[in-house]
Design a protein around this motif. Structure first.
Motif, mmCIF file in Angstrom:
data_model
loop_
_atom_site.group_PDB
_atom_site.id
_atom_site.type_symbol
_atom_site.label_atom_id
_atom_site.label_comp_id
_atom_site.label_asym_id
_atom_site.label_seq_id
_atom_site.Cartn_x
_atom_site.Cartn_y
_atom_site.Cartn_z
ATOM 1 N N HIS A 176 0.873 -1.178 0.000
ATOM 2 C CA HIS A 176 0.000 0.000 0.000
ATOM 3 C C HIS A 176 0.909 1.227 0.000
ATOM 4 C CE1 HIS A 176 -2.744 2.793 2.550
ATOM 5 N NE2 HIS A 176 -2.898 3.035 1.259
ATOM 6 N N GLU A 177 0.887 1.950 -1.134
ATOM 7 C CA GLU A 177 1.738 3.150 -1.248
ATOM 8 C C GLU A 177 1.011 4.313 -0.585
ATOM 9 O OE1 GLU A 177 2.302 3.184 -5.472
ATOM 10 O OE2 GLU A 177 4.120 1.971 -5.337
ATOM 11 N N LYS A 178 1.029 4.313 0.734
ATOM 12 C CA LYS A 178 0.203 5.233 1.530
ATOM 13 C C LYS A 178 0.615 6.709 1.356
ATOM 14 C CE LYS A 178 -1.727 5.719 6.138
ATOM 15 N NZ LYS A 178 -1.878 5.148 7.469
ATOM 16 N N TYR A 179 1.912 6.955 1.201
ATOM 17 C CA TYR A 179 2.392 8.344 1.200
ATOM 18 C C TYR A 179 2.721 8.843 -0.203
ATOM 19 C CZ TYR A 179 2.841 6.650 5.917
ATOM 20 O OH TYR A 179 2.583 6.079 7.125
ATOM 21 N N LYS A 180 2.325 8.077 -1.231
ATOM 22 C CA LYS A 180 2.628 8.505 -2.607
ATOM 23 C C LYS A 180 1.554 9.500 -3.033
ATOM 24 C CE LYS A 180 3.688 6.735 -7.177
ATOM 25 N NZ LYS A 180 3.741 5.574 -8.053
ATOM 26 N N THR A 181 1.873 10.789 -3.036
ATOM 27 C CA THR A 181 0.887 11.807 -3.417
ATOM 28 C C THR A 181 1.592 13.057 -3.911
ATOM 29 O OG1 THR A 181 -0.951 13.151 -2.654
ATOM 30 C CG2 THR A 181 0.759 12.662 -1.035
ATOM 31 N N THR A 182 0.902 13.769 -4.799
ATOM 32 C CA THR A 182 1.422 15.063 -5.282
ATOM 33 C C THR A 182 0.529 16.183 -4.773
ATOM 34 O OG1 THR A 182 0.161 14.706 -7.294
ATOM 35 C CG2 THR A 182 2.499 14.111 -7.364
ATOM 36 N N LYS A 183 -0.656 15.781 -4.246
ATOM 37 C CA LYS A 183 -1.621 16.787 -3.753
ATOM 38 C C LYS A 183 -1.254 17.237 -2.338
ATOM 39 C CE LYS A 183 -5.331 14.623 -6.404
ATOM 40 N NZ LYS A 183 -6.566 13.857 -6.327
ATOM 41 N N LYS A 184 -1.959 18.286 -1.906
ATOM 42 C CA LYS A 184 -1.770 18.784 -0.534
ATOM 43 C C LYS A 184 -2.364 17.764 0.443
ATOM 44 C CE LYS A 184 -2.449 22.920 2.224
ATOM 45 N NZ LYS A 184 -3.191 24.160 2.369
ATOM 46 N N VAL A 185 -1.571 17.312 1.379
ATOM 47 C CA VAL A 185 -1.989 16.244 2.287
ATOM 48 C C VAL A 185 -2.838 16.814 3.423
ATOM 49 C CG1 VAL A 185 -1.152 14.406 3.787
ATOM 50 C CG2 VAL A 185 0.086 14.983 1.715
ATOM 51 N N VAL A 186 -3.979 16.121 3.713
ATOM 52 C CA VAL A 186 -4.894 16.571 4.761
ATOM 53 C C VAL A 186 -4.679 15.768 6.048
ATOM 54 C CG1 VAL A 186 -7.329 16.908 5.357
ATOM 55 C CG2 VAL A 186 -6.578 17.222 2.994
ATOM 56 N N ASP A 187 -4.354 14.486 5.894
ATOM 57 C CA ASP A 187 -4.183 13.608 7.049
ATOM 58 C C ASP A 187 -3.103 14.177 7.985
ATOM 59 O OD1 ASP A 187 -3.707 11.599 8.857
ATOM 60 O OD2 ASP A 187 -3.882 9.988 7.388
ATOM 61 N N PRO A 188 -3.436 14.488 9.247
ATOM 62 C CA PRO A 188 -2.451 15.111 10.161
ATOM 63 C C PRO A 188 -1.232 14.222 10.373
ATOM 64 C CG PRO A 188 -4.443 14.427 11.344
ATOM 65 C CD PRO A 188 -4.755 14.303 9.901
ATOM 66 N N PHE A 189 -1.472 12.901 10.440
ATOM 67 C CA PHE A 189 -0.356 11.977 10.653
ATOM 68 C C PHE A 189 0.604 12.016 9.464
ATOM 69 C CE2 PHE A 189 1.482 7.744 9.966
ATOM 70 C CZ PHE A 189 2.259 7.643 11.121
ATOM 71 N N VAL A 190 0.025 12.023 8.250
ATOM 72 C CA VAL A 190 0.845 12.046 7.038
ATOM 73 C C VAL A 190 1.575 13.389 6.945
ATOM 74 C CG1 VAL A 190 0.846 11.820 4.522
ATOM 75 C CG2 VAL A 190 -0.725 10.450 5.891
ATOM 76 N N SER A 191 0.871 14.479 7.287
ATOM 77 C CA SER A 191 1.497 15.817 7.249
ATOM 78 C C SER A 191 2.710 15.859 8.178
ATOM 79 C CB SER A 191 0.488 16.881 7.690
ATOM 80 O OG SER A 191 -0.634 16.857 6.875
ATOM 81 N N GLU A 192 2.518 15.294 9.363
ATOM 82 C CA GLU A 192 3.600 15.250 10.351
ATOM 83 C C GLU A 192 4.771 14.428 9.817
ATOM 84 O OE1 GLU A 192 3.900 13.470 14.746
ATOM 85 O OE2 GLU A 192 1.998 14.524 14.351
ATOM 86 N N PHE A 193 4.392 13.313 9.168
ATOM 87 C CA PHE A 193 5.394 12.408 8.595
ATOM 88 C C PHE A 193 6.193 13.125 7.510
ATOM 89 C CE2 PHE A 193 6.661 9.077 5.575
ATOM 90 C CZ PHE A 193 7.321 8.199 6.426
ATOM 91 N N MET A 194 5.452 13.902 6.667
ATOM 92 C CA MET A 194 6.096 14.657 5.582
ATOM 93 C C MET A 194 7.039 15.736 6.144
ATOM 94 S SD MET A 194 5.144 13.459 2.703
ATOM 95 C CE MET A 194 3.865 12.662 1.764
ATOM 96 N N GLN A 195 6.570 16.427 7.233
ATOM 97 C CA GLN A 195 7.392 17.492 7.836
ATOM 98 C C GLN A 195 8.696 16.913 8.396
ATOM 99 O OE1 GLN A 195 4.765 19.309 10.664
ATOM 100 N NE2 GLN A 195 3.535 20.291 9.081
ATOM 101 N N SER A 196 8.579 15.755 9.031
ATOM 102 C CA SER A 196 9.777 15.107 9.578
ATOM 103 C C SER A 196 10.723 14.700 8.449
ATOM 104 C CB SER A 196 9.390 13.881 10.412
ATOM 105 O OG SER A 196 8.772 12.927 9.589
ATOM 106 N N PHE A 197 10.126 14.358 7.318
ATOM 107 C CA PHE A 197 10.931 14.015 6.148
ATOM 108 C C PHE A 197 11.681 15.257 5.642
ATOM 109 C CE2 PHE A 197 9.593 9.698 4.784
ATOM 110 C CZ PHE A 197 10.814 9.302 4.243
ATOM 111 N N ASP A 198 10.982 16.402 5.654
ATOM 112 C CA ASP A 198 11.623 17.659 5.195
ATOM 113 C C ASP A 198 12.860 17.969 6.033
ATOM 114 O OD1 ASP A 198 9.728 17.922 3.270
ATOM 115 O OD2 ASP A 198 8.426 19.277 4.437
ATOM 116 N N ILE A 199 12.732 17.759 7.344
ATOM 117 C CA ILE A 199 13.862 18.007 8.254
ATOM 118 C C ILE A 199 15.004 17.036 7.922
ATOM 119 C CG2 ILE A 199 14.615 18.010 10.678
ATOM 120 C CD1 ILE A 199 11.539 18.611 11.287
ATOM 121 N N ALA A 200 14.599 15.774 7.661
ATOM 122 C CA ALA A 200 15.601 14.746 7.359
ATOM 123 C C ALA A 200 16.314 15.047 6.055
ATOM 124 C CB ALA A 200 14.926 13.378 7.271
ATOM 125 N N ILE A 201 15.546 15.562 5.051
ATOM 126 C CA ILE A 201 16.137 15.877 3.747
ATOM 127 C C ILE A 201 17.188 16.977 3.878
ATOM 128 C CG2 ILE A 201 15.627 16.887 1.457
ATOM 129 C CD1 ILE A 201 12.891 15.308 1.718
#
Length: 648
Positions: A176-201
């Motif tokens: 399940h490619e749960k985080y594969k998206t190009t749209k603006k993410v609404v899910d708070p958990f996914v948003s948090e996950f993406m933000q942590s990824f930005d820091i990691a990048i």
């Protein structure tokens, strides 16, 4: 009659419906008689004694003639066998329903398991599904519509969870490619996950391309729990019948162990021990893997080891059902090819086509075909060898008593003869190869049944495979002839699509008077001269007939007496020897007598009238001293012609 016709019983029964579905784990347990737990087949103390609760436990039936079933006490011929079951330590995907599992996962939320539709869409689709007499194609179309709507939606309307695409990944694996998206993410958990990824990048640029490739592995245990949580009211929208099975039944938690009679053990004389069936061996492997997983879980082995064992267990369960899987990794590929359930059912040698659809029948023969233009279109020449084997049960009566006595005296070796005789009172059958046939013939009584050889005039069914339309099998009248092939008139080649390059055909001899009458009236060649498709004549002169007739009736075709007689004689081959033919007067008298091809073509082949010279001599009491030719050369003979006119 000898064989009773089928008559329906007086009790009227109507089948309301037939329902196909999956067995749940509870239904499997109820159907089974024992739980199989032991991986060993035979006990260590005594060889060839099956172990209790093993795969060869005789409570599941028997595969040996001298050992009864331990459940019902019946022998091999009477016991149908009984099922067992074995519990899997970890659930596995059913290889046959793998596509269906992915289809359902694409339609439901991976967090709350509710279908990804709005309330209005649910009501709309439910109304369409409740329509009576909904066709299969319409149901398929509806399923596609529901699936397309669900796949387009990425946010669950029930729990607002984020859902990505679900895909097959390798053999029996779903991601399940749960985080594969190009749209603006609404899910708070996914948003948090993406933000942590930005820091990691920011700290590690290598992680940037991996951001969109974050995946969730949907193993059978996760999927099973998801399917169990699917609301009852959503199941019809998945195009599943709740009565036939629930989505959770698509995943294997329990396996049925089939009865022993369909997987018998073969005792080998060459080496000590037995040769076990493929299914038996596969079941022992599954039980062995179950034990390994149980041992690893109890001892607290590494998760990676348990996952590898789980993958192997899934593969063995898949091979048990379908052994022709593609894409098996090299390290897991089986050393020896086996036959799974799918292979036992499908194909030409499978259960349906090999044992159920294509039956072998008595009173039938098969051999090569060859042409015979001297036979009528409704005749077939049957070899004497075949005629001695195919028999018809004729009941003795006043009209045929002498004939039946003659046939009984001839016995099975001489044609026409008889193979068996059945007494009307005792119903005992006697084989006429042995015993005093003369005595048996004298003791024949009305009502006895004589199984006589096939004789001239019998009605037979003639068939060429593949039987593509109703004219591929028709009724003919048998003519017993020498040699080893079935022969028939070339005019009948077209309906059978037959040619004589080695084709074989089947011949069946109907066993009752009703069957013979029905065959001749409905299936006779003369009743099927035209095709029901468009009314074209199918049984008609073809190829060599037309060429020969054309060449014979050409304008400048003339034959001298010897050639004309030869052509007429060749036409008479196979006809009654007593037929006499009178040649018409030659068309050309001088310088030599010549007949046209049209004259020969239009002659009627019937016994000629007696020569007037012979008749005149007989009336005067003189003896005719001629050579007795069939073709009389006396000019005073009256020619036999088709038309009343003398000339041609």
């Amino acid at each position: 009659m000898v064989k009773e016709q089928f008559r329906e019983t007086d009790v009227a029964k109507k089948i309301s419906h037939i329902c196909f579905g999956m067995k749940s784990a509870e239904q499997m347990r109820q159907q089974a008689h024992i739980q199989v737990v032991s991986k060993n087949l035979y006990s260590q103390d005594t060889k060839h004694t099956p172990l209790s609760y093993g795969v060869l436990d005789h409570r599941m039936g028997t595969s040996e003639k001298d050992r009864p079933c331990l459940t019902c006490g019946k022998n091999l011929a009477d016991c149908l066998g009984h099922y067992g079951y074995l519990d899997l330590e970890l659930p596995c995907f059913h290889v046959g329903y793998f596509k269906a599992i992915i289809g359902i996962l694409q339609m439901i939320c991976k967090t709350c398991s509710s279908i990804m539709l709005t309330k209005e869409e649910k009501l709309q689709f439910m109304d369409q599904l409740k329509r009576p007499n909904l066709a299969y194609l319409q149901k398929r179309g509806l399923k596609k519509k529901i699936s397309d709507k669900c796949r387009k939606r990425t946010i669950c309307l029930n729990c607002a969870a984020f859902n990505g695409p679900v895909k097959k990944c390798g053999l029996l694996k779903i991601i399940h490619e749960k985080y594969k998206t190009t749209k603006k993410v609404v899910d708070p958990f996914v948003s948090e996950f993406m933000q942590s990824f930005d820091i990691a990048i920011e700290h590690n640029k290598v992680m940037e391309p991996l951001l969109t490739r974050a995946q969730e592995n949907l193993n059978p245990l996760v999927v099973l729990n998801m399917f169990k949580r699917i609301p009852q009211e959503d199941i019809p929208l998945l195009l599943m019948n709740p009565e036939a099975g629930k989505p959770a039944d698509l995943i294997l938690t329990r396996l049925l162990v089939p009865p022993l009679c369909i997987r018998p053990s073969v005792v080998s004389d060459l080496k000590s021990g037995t040769n076990e069936d493929d299914l038996t061996m596969k079941l022992t492997e599954i039980i062995f893997l179950n034990d390994v997983i149980k041992k690893h879980r109890m001892t607290g082995a590494k998760t990676q080891m348990i996952m590898e064992d789980w993958d192997f267990l899934q593969l063995q369960c898949a091979l048990y059902i379908n052994s022709e899987l593609s894409g098996i990794p090299l390290n897991m590929a089986p050393k020896k090819w086996t036959r799974g359930f799918v292979q036992r059912l499908k194909g030409k040698q499978g259960r349906f086509r090999g044992n159920l659809s294509g039956k072998r029948v008595d009173f039938s023969g098969r051999t090569v075909i060859s042409p015979d233009p001297n036979l009528r279109i409704d005749e077939v020449a049957v070899p004497v060898h075949v005629a001695k084997i195919l028999t018809y049960p004729e009941r003795v009566n006043k009209a045929n008593l002498e004939l039946m006595r003659k046939l009984v005296r001839n016995g099975p070796e001489v044609h026409p003869g008889a193979n068996f005789i059945q007494n009307r009172h005792t119903q005992m059958k006697r084989f006429l190869k042995y015993g005093n046939r003369e005595k048996i013939a004298q003791e024949l009584r009305f009502g006895d049944v004589v199984e006589r050889h096939l004789i001239d005039g019998d009605i037979v069914l003639f068939n060429r495979q593949p039987s593509l339309h109703k004219l591929s099998i028709m009724a003919h009248i048998a003519r017993v002839k020498p040699h080893r092939t079935f022969r028939f008139n070339e005019c009948v080649c077209t309906p059978y699509n037959a040619d004589f390059d080695g084709d074989e055909m089947n011949l069946h001899l109907p066993q009752t008077e009703e069957a013979k009458a029905e065959a001749l009236v409905l299936m006779g060649t003369k009743a099927n001269l035209v095709t029901p498709r468009n009314g074209e004549p199918l049984i008609a002169a073809i190829q060599d007939f037309l060429t020969g007739a054309y060449l014979l009736t050409l304008k400048d075709t003339f034959f001298e007496r010897s050639k004309a007689c030869q052509i007429v004689a060749s036409i008479l081959v196979g006809k009654d020897e007593k037929v006499r033919v009178s040649l018409p007067r030659p068309a050309i008298m001088k310088p030599m007598a010549l007949w046209t091809g049209k004259q020969i073509f239009s002659m009627i082949l019937k016994p000629s009238k007696e020569c007037p010279v012979k008749a005149n001599l007989r009336t005067k009491g003189k003896q005719y001293s001629g050579k007795g030719e069939d073709l009389c050369s006396n000019d005073s003979c009256e020619p036999v012609q088709q038309s009343p006119s003398r000339g041609q």
